[in-house]
Design a protein around this motif. Structure first.
Motif, mmCIF file in Angstrom:
data_model
loop_
_atom_site.group_PDB
_atom_site.id
_atom_site.type_symbol
_atom_site.label_atom_id
_atom_site.label_comp_id
_atom_site.label_asym_id
_atom_site.label_seq_id
_atom_site.Cartn_x
_atom_site.Cartn_y
_atom_site.Cartn_z
ATOM 1 N N GLU A 1 0.816 -1.215 0.000
ATOM 2 C CA GLU A 1 0.000 0.000 0.000
ATOM 3 C C GLU A 1 0.851 1.266 0.000
ATOM 4 O OE1 GLU A 1 -3.135 0.518 -0.342
ATOM 5 O OE2 GLU A 1 -3.765 -1.578 -0.384
ATOM 6 N N ASN A 2 1.859 1.294 0.873
ATOM 7 C CA ASN A 2 2.673 2.504 1.006
ATOM 8 C C ASN A 2 4.069 2.119 1.480
ATOM 9 O OD1 ASN A 2 3.831 5.009 1.656
ATOM 10 N ND2 ASN A 2 1.858 5.871 2.263
ATOM 11 N N PRO A 3 4.968 1.815 0.560
ATOM 12 C CA PRO A 3 6.309 1.374 0.966
ATOM 13 C C PRO A 3 7.081 2.424 1.755
ATOM 14 C CG PRO A 3 6.203 1.774 -1.403
ATOM 15 C CD PRO A 3 4.804 1.822 -0.897
ATOM 16 N N ALA A 4 6.845 3.697 1.474
ATOM 17 C CA ALA A 4 7.551 4.749 2.210
ATOM 18 C C ALA A 4 7.150 4.741 3.680
ATOM 19 C CB ALA A 4 7.257 6.109 1.584
ATOM 20 N N ALA A 5 5.851 4.607 3.946
ATOM 21 C CA ALA A 5 5.382 4.562 5.330
ATOM 22 C C ALA A 5 5.888 3.306 6.030
ATOM 23 C CB ALA A 5 3.853 4.610 5.362
ATOM 24 N N ALA A 6 5.903 2.182 5.303
ATOM 25 C CA ALA A 6 6.411 0.943 5.886
ATOM 26 C C ALA A 6 7.894 1.068 6.205
ATOM 27 C CB ALA A 6 6.170 -0.216 4.921
ATOM 28 N N ASP A 7 8.640 1.703 5.315
ATOM 29 C CA ASP A 7 10.067 1.918 5.545
ATOM 30 C C ASP A 7 10.283 2.799 6.770
ATOM 31 O OD1 ASP A 7 12.777 1.943 5.262
ATOM 32 O OD2 ASP A 7 12.818 3.172 3.456
ATOM 33 N N VAL B 1 -12.528 -6.707 -17.969
ATOM 34 C CA VAL B 1 -13.348 -5.529 -18.266
ATOM 35 C C VAL B 1 -14.360 -5.282 -17.152
ATOM 36 C CG1 VAL B 1 -15.058 -4.569 -19.843
ATOM 37 C CG2 VAL B 1 -13.061 -5.763 -20.757
ATOM 38 N N ILE B 2 -15.077 -6.332 -16.756
ATOM 39 C CA ILE B 2 -16.104 -6.186 -15.718
ATOM 40 C C ILE B 2 -15.486 -5.775 -14.390
ATOM 41 C CG2 ILE B 2 -17.844 -7.427 -14.382
ATOM 42 C CD1 ILE B 2 -18.325 -9.163 -16.868
ATOM 43 N N THR B 3 -14.352 -6.392 -14.055
ATOM 44 C CA THR B 3 -13.701 -6.083 -12.787
ATOM 45 C C THR B 3 -13.224 -4.642 -12.739
ATOM 46 O OG1 THR B 3 -12.961 -8.380 -12.610
ATOM 47 C CG2 THR B 3 -11.884 -6.778 -11.193
ATOM 48 N N SER B 4 -12.673 -4.152 -13.849
ATOM 49 C CA SER B 4 -12.178 -2.776 -13.873
ATOM 50 C C SER B 4 -13.315 -1.768 -13.752
ATOM 51 C CB SER B 4 -11.399 -2.525 -15.166
ATOM 52 O OG SER B 4 -12.244 -2.673 -16.305
ATOM 53 N N VAL B 5 -14.499 -2.123 -14.249
ATOM 54 C CA VAL B 5 -15.640 -1.215 -14.189
ATOM 55 C C VAL B 5 -16.280 -1.217 -12.806
ATOM 56 C CG1 VAL B 5 -17.962 -0.782 -15.081
ATOM 57 C CG2 VAL B 5 -16.109 -1.368 -16.654
ATOM 58 N N ARG B 6 -16.375 -2.409 -12.196
ATOM 59 C CA ARG B 6 -17.112 -2.547 -10.947
ATOM 60 C C ARG B 6 -16.214 -2.645 -9.720
ATOM 61 N NH1 ARG B 6 -21.771 -6.924 -11.419
ATOM 62 N NH2 ARG B 6 -22.249 -5.864 -9.452
ATOM 63 N N MET B 7 -14.936 -2.349 -9.874
ATOM 64 C CA MET B 7 -14.005 -2.481 -8.759
ATOM 65 C C MET B 7 -14.364 -1.499 -7.650
ATOM 66 S SD MET B 7 -11.227 -4.201 -7.866
ATOM 67 C CE MET B 7 -10.285 -4.628 -9.324
ATOM 68 N N SER B 8 -14.571 -2.021 -6.444
ATOM 69 C CA SER B 8 -14.873 -1.171 -5.296
ATOM 70 C C SER B 8 -13.579 -0.706 -4.646
ATOM 71 C CB SER B 8 -15.713 -1.950 -4.274
ATOM 72 O OG SER B 8 -14.985 -3.049 -3.764
ATOM 73 N N LYS B 9 -13.702 0.257 -3.754
ATOM 74 C CA LYS B 9 -12.515 0.788 -3.098
ATOM 75 C C LYS B 9 -11.815 -0.272 -2.256
ATOM 76 C CE LYS B 9 -14.062 5.606 -2.864
ATOM 77 N NZ LYS B 9 -14.353 6.758 -1.972
ATOM 78 N N GLU B 10 -12.593 -1.220 -1.718
ATOM 79 C CA GLU B 10 -12.007 -2.257 -0.883
ATOM 80 C C GLU B 10 -11.245 -3.293 -1.695
ATOM 81 O OE1 GLU B 10 -15.169 -1.355 -0.808
ATOM 82 O OE2 GLU B 10 -15.232 -0.199 1.067
ATOM 83 N N ARG B 11 -11.517 -3.353 -3.002
ATOM 84 C CA ARG B 11 -10.931 -4.412 -3.809
ATOM 85 C C ARG B 11 -9.986 -3.900 -4.887
ATOM 86 N NH1 ARG B 11 -15.689 -8.969 -4.765
ATOM 87 N NH2 ARG B 11 -16.124 -9.360 -2.556
ATOM 88 N N VAL B 12 -9.600 -2.649 -4.804
ATOM 89 C CA VAL B 12 -8.648 -2.136 -5.778
ATOM 90 C C VAL B 12 -7.272 -2.703 -5.478
ATOM 91 C CG1 VAL B 12 -9.936 -0.015 -6.171
ATOM 92 C CG2 VAL B 12 -8.224 -0.092 -4.355
ATOM 93 N N GLN B 13 -6.410 -2.668 -6.479
ATOM 94 C CA GLN B 13 -5.071 -3.199 -6.268
ATOM 95 C C GLN B 13 -4.311 -2.323 -5.280
ATOM 96 O OE1 GLN B 13 -3.097 -3.046 -10.090
ATOM 97 N NE2 GLN B 13 -2.228 -1.059 -9.667
ATOM 98 N N PRO B 14 -3.333 -2.889 -4.580
ATOM 99 C CA PRO B 14 -2.523 -2.083 -3.654
ATOM 100 C C PRO B 14 -1.918 -0.882 -4.366
ATOM 101 C CG PRO B 14 -2.078 -4.423 -3.364
ATOM 102 C CD PRO B 14 -2.956 -4.312 -4.566
ATOM 103 N N LYS B 15 -1.888 0.250 -3.683
ATOM 104 C CA LYS B 15 -1.442 1.491 -4.318
ATOM 105 C C LYS B 15 0.011 1.424 -4.775
ATOM 106 C CE LYS B 15 -4.699 4.391 -1.759
ATOM 107 N NZ LYS B 15 -4.873 5.511 -0.798
ATOM 108 N N GLY B 16 0.813 0.623 -4.087
ATOM 109 C CA GLY B 16 2.217 0.523 -4.462
ATOM 110 C C GLY B 16 2.502 -0.549 -5.490
ATOM 111 N N CYS B 17 1.449 -1.221 -5.973
ATOM 112 C CA CYS B 17 1.631 -2.310 -6.936
ATOM 113 C C CYS B 17 2.128 -1.760 -8.270
ATOM 114 C CB CYS B 17 0.316 -3.058 -7.126
ATOM 115 S SG CYS B 17 0.423 -4.483 -8.225
ATOM 116 N N GLY B 18 3.228 -2.289 -8.753
ATOM 117 C CA GLY B 18 3.778 -1.865 -10.035
ATOM 118 C C GLY B 18 4.583 -0.587 -9.987
ATOM 119 N N VAL B 19 4.742 -0.014 -8.790
ATOM 120 C CA VAL B 19 5.474 1.247 -8.637
ATOM 121 C C VAL B 19 6.781 0.970 -7.901
ATOM 122 C CG1 VAL B 19 5.424 3.582 -7.697
ATOM 123 C CG2 VAL B 19 3.309 2.523 -8.541
#
Length: 247
Positions: free
Chosen positions: A111-117, A222-240
């Motif tokens: 979620e937040n590698p800087a905060a974890a660090d 496609v369906i998941t990207s349209v209906r993704m709720s805030k609780e089920r979004v990918q971790p904010k630090g994913c791919g970064v």
């Protein structure tokens, strides 16, 4: 796990783009496997196979009594060792991520590698260890394809894009190992549907059933990207990539 180590070094240490690195290693791995396989087939050989003792070591395992339990018996206690280990790994991973301190640390890094660090968590070590673990789990899938799907024989491009379904499955499961188990059963059922199709579908061409898992994968994304709720979004630090100097 060697590929996972290379990926970890390039993305964690050298801060290379994670998506580009993953695609590059995928293409490289496919080409390398083809090169090795073709070289093994040189000299007039028609097939290349693992030894019989090695294939026997990964044969189907049946536990008497437990295998006769309705519905779950054949799945859990009368199956290949790769399937059993895969199910156990998913359950243990769910417990690890949700009920252990190290698992919660890993989620915090996602979620937040800087905060974890800042909280004293060794972000680099966690990333290396868990990328290697992920690579090992991917190896289980490759082992299943080699020993079960291909019967221990060398087959050109034997994986056939199944890895991309695994990526879609992670998104479909919203990064939950338990939902991933359910999703894998659905995708697996679609993959073998052509062998159990009802009478009214027997006139449908076999390639349609071969494409079905990939078509469903695209629809799920496609369906998941349209209906993704805030609780089920990918971790904010994913791919970064995380650079401690920029914290």
């Amino acid at each position: 796990m060697l590929g996972a180590l290379i990926y970890a070094f390039l993305t964690v240490t050298l801060k290379a783009n994670q998506n580009v690195t993953g695609l590059t290693l995928t293409i490289f791995g496919t080409g390398l496997a083809s090169l090795i396989g073709e070289n093994l087939l040189s000299g007039g050989k028609t097939t290349v196979a693992f030894s019989e003792p090695l294939k026997a070591a990964f044969a189907r395992i049946r536990i008497p009594g437990l295998a006769d339990i309705p519905y779950v018996g054949r799945l859990l206690f009368d199956n290949n060792i790769f399937v059993i280990i895969g199910i156990a790994a998913a359950v243990l991973m769910g417990l690890y991520l949700n009920h252990t301190r190290r698992g919660l640390n890993l989620r915090a890094i996602g979620e937040n590698p800087a905060a974890a660090d800042a909280a004293g968590i060794n972000v680099t070590l966690y990333k290396y260890v868990h990328i290697l673990l992920g690579g090992g789990i991917c190896g289980l899938g490759g082992g299943y394809v080699c020993f079960v799907t291909c019967k221990g024989l060398w087959v050109q491009n034997c994986v056939g894009g199944l890895g991309w379904i695994a990526v879609a499955l992670v998104i479909f499961a919203s990064w939950s190992p338990y939902r991933a188990m359910f999703g894998s059963l659905v995708f697996g059922a679609l993959s073998v549907l052509q062998f159990y199709k009802p009478a009214f579908l027997r006139g449908v061409s076999a390639p349609i059933f071969t494409m079905l898992p990939f078509l469903v994968t695209a629809a799920v994304l496609v369906i998941t990207s349209v209906r993704m709720s805030k609780e089920r979004v990918q971790p904010k630090g994913c791919g970064v990539n995380y650079d401690r100097e920029e914290r």
